[in-house]
Structure formats: structure tokens, C-alpha cells
Design a protein around this motif. Sequence first.
Motif, PDB file in Angstrom:
ATOM      1  N   GLU A  40      87.448  15.478  42.076  1.00 34.89           N
ATOM      2  CA  GLU A  40      86.457  15.828  43.090  1.00 34.89           C
ATOM      3  C   GLU A  40      86.823  17.047  43.774  1.00 34.89           C
ATOM      4  O   GLU A  40      86.087  18.207  44.172  1.00 34.89           O
ATOM      5  N   LEU A  41      88.290  17.193  44.073  1.00 38.15           N
ATOM      6  CA  LEU A  41      88.683  18.500  44.840  1.00 38.15           C
ATOM      7  C   LEU A  41      88.715  19.744  43.786  1.00 38.15           C
ATOM      8  O   LEU A  41      88.314  20.703  44.245  1.00 38.15           O
ATOM      9  N   TRP A  42      88.701  19.340  42.596  1.00 37.92           N
ATOM     10  CA  TRP A  42      88.760  20.496  41.607  1.00 37.92           C
ATOM     11  C   TRP A  42      87.235  20.937  41.428  1.00 37.92           C
ATOM     12  O   TRP A  42      87.000  22.195  41.489  1.00 37.92           O
ATOM     13  N   MET A  43      86.348  19.901  41.550  1.00 35.62           N
ATOM     14  CA  MET A  43      85.014  20.540  41.425  1.00 35.62           C
ATOM     15  C   MET A  43      84.378  21.247  42.544  1.00 35.62           C
ATOM     16  O   MET A  43      83.739  22.051  42.484  1.00 35.62           O
ATOM     17  N   ALA A  44      84.795  20.686  43.787  1.00 37.19           N
ATOM     18  CA  ALA A  44      84.617  21.501  44.915  1.00 37.19           C
ATOM     19  C   ALA A  44      85.246  22.992  44.886  1.00 37.19           C
ATOM     20  O   ALA A  44      84.536  24.134  45.431  1.00 37.19           O
ATOM     21  N   LYS A  45      86.338  23.070  44.449  1.00 38.77           N
ATOM     22  CA  LYS A  45      87.276  24.300  44.348  1.00 38.77           C
ATOM     23  C   LYS A  45      86.391  25.488  43.424  1.00 38.77           C
ATOM     24  O   LYS A  45      86.385  26.530  43.740  1.00 38.77           O
ATOM     25  N   TYR A  46      86.076  24.658  42.230  1.00 37.78           N
ATOM     26  CA  TYR A  46      85.225  25.898  41.142  1.00 37.78           C
ATOM     27  C   TYR A  46      83.811  25.539  41.248  1.00 37.78           C
ATOM     28  O   TYR A  46      83.096  25.987  40.489  1.00 37.78           O
ATOM     29  N   ALA A  47      83.207  24.885  42.254  1.00 37.59           N
ATOM     30  CA  ALA A  47      81.739  24.749  42.563  1.00 37.59           C
ATOM     31  C   ALA A  47      81.062  24.235  41.262  1.00 37.59           C
ATOM     32  O   ALA A  47      79.993  24.782  40.812  1.00 37.59           O
ATOM     33  N   ARG A  48      81.944  23.241  40.684  1.00 39.17           N
ATOM     34  CA  ARG A  48      81.447  22.721  39.459  1.00 39.17           C
ATOM     35  C   ARG A  48      80.376  21.643  39.813  1.00 39.17           C
ATOM     36  O   ARG A  48      80.458  20.675  40.508  1.00 39.17           O
ATOM     37  N   ILE A  49      78.929  21.680  39.405  1.00 40.33           N
ATOM     38  CA  ILE A  49      78.224  20.820  39.406  1.00 40.33           C
ATOM     39  C   ILE A  49      77.575  20.264  38.216  1.00 40.33           C
ATOM     40  O   ILE A  49      77.224  21.075  37.401  1.00 40.33           O
ATOM     41  N   TYR A  50      77.615  18.883  37.997  1.00 38.17           N
ATOM     42  CA  TYR A  50      76.951  18.405  36.591  1.00 38.17           C
ATOM     43  C   TYR A  50      75.423  18.223  36.462  1.00 38.17           C
ATOM     44  O   TYR A  50      75.073  17.672  37.670  1.00 38.17           O
ATOM     45  N   VAL A  51      74.928  17.946  35.519  1.00 37.46           N
ATOM     46  CA  VAL A  51      73.413  17.782  35.530  1.00 37.46           C
ATOM     47  C   VAL A  51      73.023  16.266  35.725  1.00 37.46           C
ATOM     48  O   VAL A  51      71.984  15.849  36.387  1.00 37.46           O
ATOM     49  N   ASP A  52      74.148  15.239  35.494  1.00 33.59           N
ATOM     50  CA  ASP A  52      73.941  13.698  35.706  1.00 33.59           C
ATOM     51  C   ASP A  52      75.330  13.251  35.826  1.00 33.59           C
ATOM     52  O   ASP A  52      76.357  13.762  35.578  1.00 33.59           O
ATOM     53  N   ASN A  53      74.982  11.948  35.896  1.00 36.95           N
ATOM     54  CA  ASN A  53      76.358  11.058  36.021  1.00 36.95           C
ATOM     55  C   ASN A  53      76.885  11.151  34.706  1.00 36.95           C
ATOM     56  O   ASN A  53      78.165  10.881  34.587  1.00 36.95           O
ATOM     57  N   ALA A  54      76.045  11.004  33.562  1.00 40.95           N
ATOM     58  CA  ALA A  54      76.852  10.748  32.313  1.00 40.95           C
ATOM     59  C   ALA A  54      77.593  12.073  32.049  1.00 40.95           C
ATOM     60  O   ALA A  54      78.679  11.844  31.288  1.00 40.95           O
ATOM     61  N   GLU A  55      77.220  13.047  32.256  1.00 45.31           N
ATOM     62  CA  GLU A  55      77.891  14.380  32.155  1.00 45.31           C
ATOM     63  C   GLU A  55      79.092  14.425  32.793  1.00 45.31           C
ATOM     64  O   GLU A  55      80.002  14.829  32.451  1.00 45.31           O
ATOM     65  N   LYS A  56      78.975  13.968  34.169  1.00 46.74           N
ATOM     66  CA  LYS A  56      80.079  13.941  35.085  1.00 46.74           C
ATOM     67  C   LYS A  56      81.333  13.081  34.664  1.00 46.74           C
ATOM     68  O   LYS A  56      82.391  13.386  34.434  1.00 46.74           O
ATOM     69  N   GLU A  57      80.805  11.880  33.935  1.00 43.17           N
ATOM     70  CA  GLU A  57      81.953  10.967  33.455  1.00 43.17           C
ATOM     71  C   GLU A  57      82.250  11.630  32.289  1.00 43.17           C
ATOM     72  O   GLU A  57      83.652  11.368  32.251  1.00 43.17           O
ATOM     73  N   ARG A  58      81.746  12.182  31.348  1.00 40.14           N
ATOM     74  CA  ARG A  58      82.300  12.803  30.124  1.00 40.14           C
ATOM     75  C   ARG A  58      83.504  13.841  30.614  1.00 40.14           C
ATOM     76  O   ARG A  58      84.226  14.048  30.088  1.00 40.14           O
TER      77      ARG A  58
END
Length: 136
Positions: A40-58
Motif C-alpha cells: 500500500e505504501l509502495w502504491m502511494a509512493k508510485y501513484a499506482r492504481i489498479y483497474v480492479d481487485n483481481a489485478e491488485k491481487e495479481r
Amino acid sequence: MDFTLEWKLMISMFIVVSGTWESKAASTTLDEASMAMKHELWMAKYARIYVDNAEKERRFKIFKENVEFIEKFNTEANHTYKLGLNEFSDLTDEEFIMFHTGYKPTSSFKNSSFHIDWRNEEAVTPVKFQGELKPP
């Protein structure tokens, strides 16, 4: 009081994680929660947003494998450098090569042992004597 995005994410993840501690073994949950927080911290740092939960889990699974590789590598004593997380930490090796090196595999060359000896094709000239090498 103005909280930064990282602190807000850490607090919200703590709330989510603390609710799951009762239903799972503490050490496994703590490791998984710690990794989820890191993601989650890494996602915030690099502004990473996934299209859905399946992609986020992968992507989380790939991220976790990369973090485990980094940690294992960094604990080995025979390296002169350390690895760390960066904006590519949720990509597989194949994805990184495909998206960031310009490599485009083609069906005719994929998994082949294609080789041309250009000397036999008269595409290069013979070796020429270029004079003696004198010491400096």
C-alpha cells in the motif's frame, strides 16, 4: 492536524489488519499484513492504481515475490551492492523486459537457436594487421 497520505494509509491498514488478527495465526497474519502495508505504501509512493481487485491481487502477489527475492539477496554476504524497491516492483521479469527494454519477441525467432556466421556470408572483411602495439 494534517496527515500525509502515507500516514493515512498506515492507519487505515492497521485498522483492517487488526480485524483479521483474530481469525488467523498471528505470525502469518503479521507477515501478510506487513507485506500488504508495504504494498500500500509502495502504491502511494508510485501513484499506482489498479483497474480492479483481481489485478491488485495479481500485482500484490508479484510484488511480494519481488520483495522476498530482494530480502533474500540482501541477506547474502557475497554481494557488493543491495537491491531495493522501485517503480517496477510489481512487474514480472518478462513484463519489465517487454515494456521497458524495447524487446519485442517475434514468433519466428522465439525459442530458436538462429545464428548466422557473417564471415561466411562475406559481410565482414578479414582481420587486418594494424601495426605493433608499443608500450606507453
